[in-house]
Design an enzyme around this catalytic site. Structure first.
Site, PDB file in Angstrom:
ATOM      1  N   ASP A 148      -9.663  -8.367  -6.132  1.00 18.89           N
ATOM      2  CA  ASP A 148      -9.301  -7.117  -5.458  1.00 18.89           C
ATOM      3  C   ASP A 148      -8.362  -6.321  -6.343  1.00 18.89           C
ATOM      4  O   ASP A 148      -7.570  -6.879  -7.096  1.00 18.89           O
ATOM      5  CB  ASP A 148      -8.639  -7.406  -4.100  1.00 18.89           C
ATOM      6  N   SER A 149      -8.487  -4.991  -6.265  1.00 19.08           N
ATOM      7  CA  SER A 149      -7.603  -4.073  -6.979  1.00 19.08           C
ATOM      8  C   SER A 149      -7.621  -4.353  -8.479  1.00 19.08           C
ATOM      9  O   SER A 149      -8.680  -4.338  -9.102  1.00 19.08           O
ATOM     10  CB  SER A 149      -6.189  -4.172  -6.389  1.00 19.08           C
TER      11      SER A 149
END
Length: 303
Positions: A148-149
């Site tokens: 994620d991210s």
């Protein structure tokens, strides 16, 4: 008592903006922000249907999360945190939900963070981990890279390095709220600036300053995978919320990947902010994202 979903979302967004986004706009030391983030993540309930085991890979702390049943696939997960935040603790609850839902084994890596260890330390360490997994007899077709991210950034960069080093490629990529353009040219950084409850532009700028050496171009494909030749990447899932300041990172990557003949599954979740998937226990959209992730992973397992 059942809480109205709209009211619950408004309260959560207000809390996140007050507790996370607003403080991130000030020049606080990384240690203070890391501590506050870990304390907040204690609110997330850990799934009890999985088992956890600490281990070390390539000299790094890691955690193996396993379902009760025998698993055929392995998810190699790289957490987010703008390259200077995040840990095994911040993502453990969410990853336990992934394992319970997919019934796949997951390895979560505590990779080197900036500013203590800037680029390319994290990417090199993750590449070493991937090599160790192959050396242990795990087949590349049974490995899914996920993050994620900034963890999604590192997952793509890792897949590109695997390709360039002519190693067996992982079976798939799962990118959640990906941060892929460190030149910060995505338009959503401006039009979603007030709408993203979790992530601020200031946090991204701080992370970039910590992560990218002054001598390097932020558009270098190993740093900003959006500018890479994406040919040869495995099937890719992209999840992003409509309120994210990184919405256009995801949309631009989708378009470029498809132009490179990469099979892409793109999922947009209305009204959701950055890393909303971590709130699986609270929001229907986050539950749907988890179900979509599991469906994608199972499709890879059948190929």
């Amino acid at each position: 008592m059942k809480i109205d979903p709209v009211w619950k979302q408004l309260v959560t967004e207000s809390f996140l903006k007050t507790a996370i986004r607003t403080p991130s706009q000030f020049n606080l030391p990384p240690s203070s922000i890391r501590f506050a983030l870990e304390q907040m993540c204690r609110l997330f309930p850990q799934n009890k249907e999985v088992s956890l085991r600490p281990l070390r890979l390539a000299g790094l702390r890691a955690e193996e999360i396993k379902p009760n049943n025998e698993a055929t696939q392995l998810i190699l997960y790289i957490h987010g945190g703008a390259f200077f935040l995040g840990s095994l603790n911040t993502h453990r609850a969410f990853l336990s939900d992934i394992v319970a839902r997919t019934q796949m084994q997951l390895i979560h890596i505590d990779y080197p963070l900036a500013p203590e260890q800037p680029f390319p330390e994290a990417l090199d360490a993750l590449f070493d981990v991937y090599n160790i997994l192959l050396d242990q007899g795990i087949q590349a077709k049974d490995i899914i890279l996920a993050g994620d991210s900034c963890g999604a950034n590192l997952a793509v960069a890792l897949a590109l390095k695997i390709r360039d080093q002519e190693l067996p490629q992982a079976s798939g990529l799962m990118l959640l709220s990906p941060f892929l353009d460190l030149t910060l040219t995505s338009e959503s950084l401006r039009y979603n600036r007030k709408h993203d409850a979790l992530l601020s532009i200031e946090t991204l700028e701080t992370g970039i300053d910590y992560y990218v050496p002054k001598s390097m171009d932020k558009a270098d494909p190993a740093i900003s995978p959006l500018f890479a030749d994406l040919t040869g990447l495995p099937p890719t899932l992209i999840q992003v919320g409509s309120k994210e300041i990184l919405l256009d990172d995801a949309q631009r990557f989708k378009a470029k990947a498809e132009q490179s003949n990469v099979k892409v599954s793109f999922k947009l979740y209305t009204g959701m902010w950055h890393d909303f998937q971590l709130f699986t226990a609270w929001f229907d959209e986050a539950k749907r994202a988890l179900a979509d992730l599991a469906e994608f992973a199972h499709e890879l397992d059948q190929d």
